[in-house]
Design a protein around this motif. Structure first.
Motif, PDB file in Angstrom:
ATOM      1  N   LEU A  44      -8.953  10.556   8.166  1.00  0.00           N
ATOM      2  CA  LEU A  44      -9.626   9.506   9.743  1.00  0.00           C
ATOM      3  C   LEU A  44      -9.835  11.177  10.654  1.00  0.00           C
ATOM      4  O   LEU A  44     -10.643  11.130  11.252  1.00  0.00           O
ATOM      5  CB  LEU A  44      -8.833   8.636  10.525  1.00  0.00           C
ATOM      6  N   PHE A  45      -9.027  11.890  10.082  1.00  0.00           N
ATOM      7  CA  PHE A  45      -9.388  13.296  11.595  1.00  0.00           C
ATOM      8  C   PHE A  45      -9.942  13.784  10.123  1.00  0.00           C
ATOM      9  O   PHE A  45     -11.261  14.236  11.587  1.00  0.00           O
ATOM     10  CB  PHE A  45      -7.380  13.623  10.690  1.00  0.00           C
TER      11      PHE A  45
ATOM     12  N   LYS B 258       0.094   2.875  10.552  1.00  0.00           N
ATOM     13  CA  LYS B 258       0.382   4.238  10.186  1.00  0.00           C
ATOM     14  C   LYS B 258      -0.724   5.128   9.830  1.00  0.00           C
ATOM     15  O   LYS B 258      -0.330   6.681  10.482  1.00  0.00           O
ATOM     16  CB  LYS B 258       1.043   3.670   8.992  1.00  0.00           C
ATOM     17  N   ALA B 259      -2.287   5.501   9.398  1.00  0.00           N
ATOM     18  CA  ALA B 259      -3.014   5.528  10.019  1.00  0.00           C
ATOM     19  C   ALA B 259      -3.400   6.829  10.676  1.00  0.00           C
ATOM     20  O   ALA B 259      -3.482   7.914  10.721  1.00  0.00           O
ATOM     21  CB  ALA B 259      -4.147   5.577   8.409  1.00  0.00           C
ATOM     22  N   THR B 260      -3.634   5.959  11.385  1.00  0.00           N
ATOM     23  CA  THR B 260      -4.057   6.429  12.672  1.00  0.00           C
ATOM     24  C   THR B 260      -2.585   6.799  13.490  1.00  0.00           C
ATOM     25  O   THR B 260      -3.306   8.384  14.224  1.00  0.00           O
ATOM     26  CB  THR B 260      -4.379   5.089  13.713  1.00  0.00           C
ATOM     27  N   GLY B 261      -2.308   6.922  13.169  1.00  0.00           N
ATOM     28  CA  GLY B 261      -0.915   7.679  14.188  1.00  0.00           C
ATOM     29  C   GLY B 261      -0.690   8.842  13.556  1.00  0.00           C
ATOM     30  O   GLY B 261      -0.574  10.366  14.070  1.00  0.00           O
TER      31      GLY B 261
ATOM     32  N   VAL C 241       0.764  -1.267  -0.114  1.00  0.00           N
ATOM     33  CA  VAL C 241       0.317   0.231   0.520  1.00  0.00           C
ATOM     34  C   VAL C 241       0.548   1.245   0.321  1.00  0.00           C
ATOM     35  O   VAL C 241       1.761   1.341   0.931  1.00  0.00           O
ATOM     36  CB  VAL C 241      -1.200   0.140   1.663  1.00  0.00           C
ATOM     37  N   PRO C 242       0.764   2.369  -0.686  1.00  0.00           N
ATOM     38  CA  PRO C 242       1.953   3.274  -1.372  1.00  0.00           C
ATOM     39  C   PRO C 242       1.573   4.529  -0.469  1.00  0.00           C
ATOM     40  O   PRO C 242       0.459   4.090   0.901  1.00  0.00           O
ATOM     41  CB  PRO C 242       1.131   4.031  -2.489  1.00  0.00           C
ATOM     42  N   PHE C 243       2.756   5.184   0.242  1.00  0.00           N
ATOM     43  CA  PHE C 243       2.534   5.992   2.026  1.00  0.00           C
ATOM     44  C   PHE C 243       1.617   7.196   1.384  1.00  0.00           C
ATOM     45  O   PHE C 243       0.936   7.611   2.353  1.00  0.00           O
ATOM     46  CB  PHE C 243       3.840   6.152   2.133  1.00  0.00           C
ATOM     47  N   SER C 244       1.599   7.585   0.289  1.00  0.00           N
ATOM     48  CA  SER C 244       1.020   8.958  -0.716  1.00  0.00           C
ATOM     49  C   SER C 244      -1.399   8.426   0.480  1.00  0.00           C
ATOM     50  O   SER C 244      -1.802   9.215   0.873  1.00  0.00           O
ATOM     51  CB  SER C 244       0.924   9.082  -1.291  1.00  0.00           C
ATOM     52  N   PHE C 245      -1.302   7.193  -0.383  1.00  0.00           N
ATOM     53  CA  PHE C 245      -2.603   6.494   0.783  1.00  0.00           C
ATOM     54  C   PHE C 245      -2.628   6.891   1.404  1.00  0.00           C
ATOM     55  O   PHE C 245      -3.692   6.477   2.498  1.00  0.00           O
ATOM     56  CB  PHE C 245      -2.702   5.069  -0.417  1.00  0.00           C
ATOM     57  N   ILE C 246      -1.742   5.910   2.696  1.00  0.00           N
ATOM     58  CA  ILE C 246      -1.246   5.773   3.992  1.00  0.00           C
ATOM     59  C   ILE C 246      -2.034   6.942   4.503  1.00  0.00           C
ATOM     60  O   ILE C 246      -3.125   7.596   5.553  1.00  0.00           O
ATOM     61  CB  ILE C 246      -0.699   5.482   4.558  1.00  0.00           C
TER      62      ILE C 246
END
Length: 450
Positions: free
Chosen positions: A17-18, A233-236, A5-10
């Motif tokens: 989420l925010f 990572k996304a929640t971080g 999964v690309p970091f840009s998508f994360i």
């Protein structure tokens, strides 16, 4: 093997989420917390971040960990009846009882109330809520891209303005921190912890979580480990942004008391601070942005709740439910923001411990092999204590039980008396499960010997 999964998508998921959690209503609670906590702001803010940031993001992670499709199936691990009741009550709380009416209240408090006389406030609120929820109903019945466009366009502008506001408040504080109010003189961390309940974000995480998990799956994450890693990572990312904004708003509220005094609610704090720094035009701009943001949130909540209740009661059309929820929310909104928050506190005091325990049991599910007795024992004892807490918040004190809990239940005096019962209930449930299994083995062995 799962795709990378690309970091840009994360990053996109983190920002998504925010945006899901940071509704306009969330602006008001950190500001009010700061006013009340005063010199004890940082310990109170730390407690607020646990329930306002940490637990909601754990709720999202719990969905990825569980592999369940929706909240009802997750909560049905306790019992199918619990799954139905808990899910329904949760949707009512984040929907027509509290969260949806609050969008109208916050819009009114920040967008209109500062510009009208106190005497005409009630009639103005009535007219405002009729218009606000009529627009909400229209967009809920006629999904249009304009709502998404306005929401996406408004969010960065709103955050930019709030960012400027808190930055100015840091560089040129309105005043020095004052003494905390009585509630925050002692146990400020735990009072901040309970204040975080008002965001309702931990409850909302059960609804938002599946959206995030499905988005991650569609991008190529297939294994549980990969889904959790991406989600973590996304929640971080979301956590860092949320914590920064909440802390800045708390600071702004704490520094405002010396000049502005203690105000009725967080909406009034934001309006007064904005007016202090930028004058009337700043207040108008803030009011317009908050109103449109609240409108977007209201449409989303009406749509989500109508969809759930239509699924629950298929004989009633989505349209009828959406109209009914809009009318009901408009009526509830007219009790006023302060009263609405007061009414929500007892309900959230009961619901939040159940949600927290369910999240942690989800992570421990494999440890006790998912036996229902663990869920049932833990949540039952949690409910007993949280119900007494909720009744106390409502003003219905059961003196005998209250005294008993105060003397013998650790952490009860700071609103966390449910923690040890939750652990004990889970252990008792596990013991019951072992006993039942032993009985079954003995019975089976006896039949074979015959």
């Amino acid at each position: 093997m799962s795709n990378k999964v690309p970091f840009s998508f994360i990053v996109i998921i983190g920002l998504m989420l925010f945006a899901l959690f940071f509704g306009a209503g969330n602006l008001i609670f950190p500001a009010m917390l700061g006013q009340s906590a005063g010199a004890n702001i940082w310990s109170a803010n730390a407690g607020f971040l646990v329930t306002g940031v940490g637990l909601p993001l754990l709720g999202v992670l719990a969905f990825g960990f569980s592999g369940k499709e929706d909240l009802q199936s997750l909560a049905s691990r306790v019992h199918p009846i619990f799954g139905l009741v808990f899910t329904t009550v949760l949707y009512l709380a984040i929907g027509p009882l509290f969260a949806i009416p609050r969008t109208g209240n916050v819009s009114f408090e920040i967008g209109l109330k500062p510009f009208i006389s106190e005497g005409s406030s009630s009639i103005a609120l009535l007219i405002f809520t009729i218009i606000f929820f009529s627009i909400t109903c229209f967009f809920s019945l006629n999904p249009a891209k304009i709502v998404d466009i306005v929401g996406k366009f408004l969010t960065p502008i709103k955050l930019t303005f709030i960012g400027i506001l808190v930055l100015v408040a840091f560089i040129h504080p309105i005043g020095k921190f004052q003494a905390p109010t009585e509630k925050y003189v002692t146990n400020s961390f735990f009072n901040g912890f309970q204040e975080g309940y008002l965001t309702m974000d931990t409850l909302a995480s059960f609804v938002f979580g599946i959206i995030i998990i499905n988005a991650i799956k569609e991008k190529g994450a297939k294994t549980k480990k990969h889904i959790i890693t991406v989600c973590l990572k996304a929640t971080g990312i979301a956590a860092i942004i949320l914590a920064t904004i909440y802390s800045a708003l708390s600071y702004m509220g704490a520094s405002s008391v010396e000049k502005l005094g203690h105000l009725d609610n967080g909406g009034a704090v934001l309006a007064k601070v904005s007016d202090y720094y930028f004058g009337e035009y700043g207040g108008v701009l803030l009011g317009l942005m908050i109103t449109v943001a609240c409108l977007t949130t209201s449409v989303g909540l009406i749509t989500a709740c109508s969809s759930y209740f239509h699924k629950l009661l298929p004989s009633i059309s989505y349209k009828k439910i959406a109209i009914s929820l809009s009318i009901f929310s408009a009526i509830i909104a007219n009790v006023g923001l302060n009263q609405l928050i007061s009414f929500s506190v007892p309900v959230l005091t009961v619901l939040y411990p159940l949600a927290i325990v369910l999240i942690f049991l989800t992570f421990l599910h494999s440890l006790f092999k998912g036996c229902a007795e663990v869920y049932q024992g833990s949540l039952f004892l949690t409910f007993v204590v949280s119900l007494v807490d909720g009744l106390n918040d409502f003003g219905l004190h059961i003196s005998g039980i209250d005294q008993l809990f105060t003397y013998y239940l650790p952490l009860y005096h700071i609103g966390l008396g449910w923690i040890f019962p939750a652990i004990i209930g889970g252990l008792l449930g596990y013991g019951v499960n072992l006993f039942k299994n032993k009985e079954q083995i003995t019975s089976r062995s006896t039949r074979l010997n015959k």
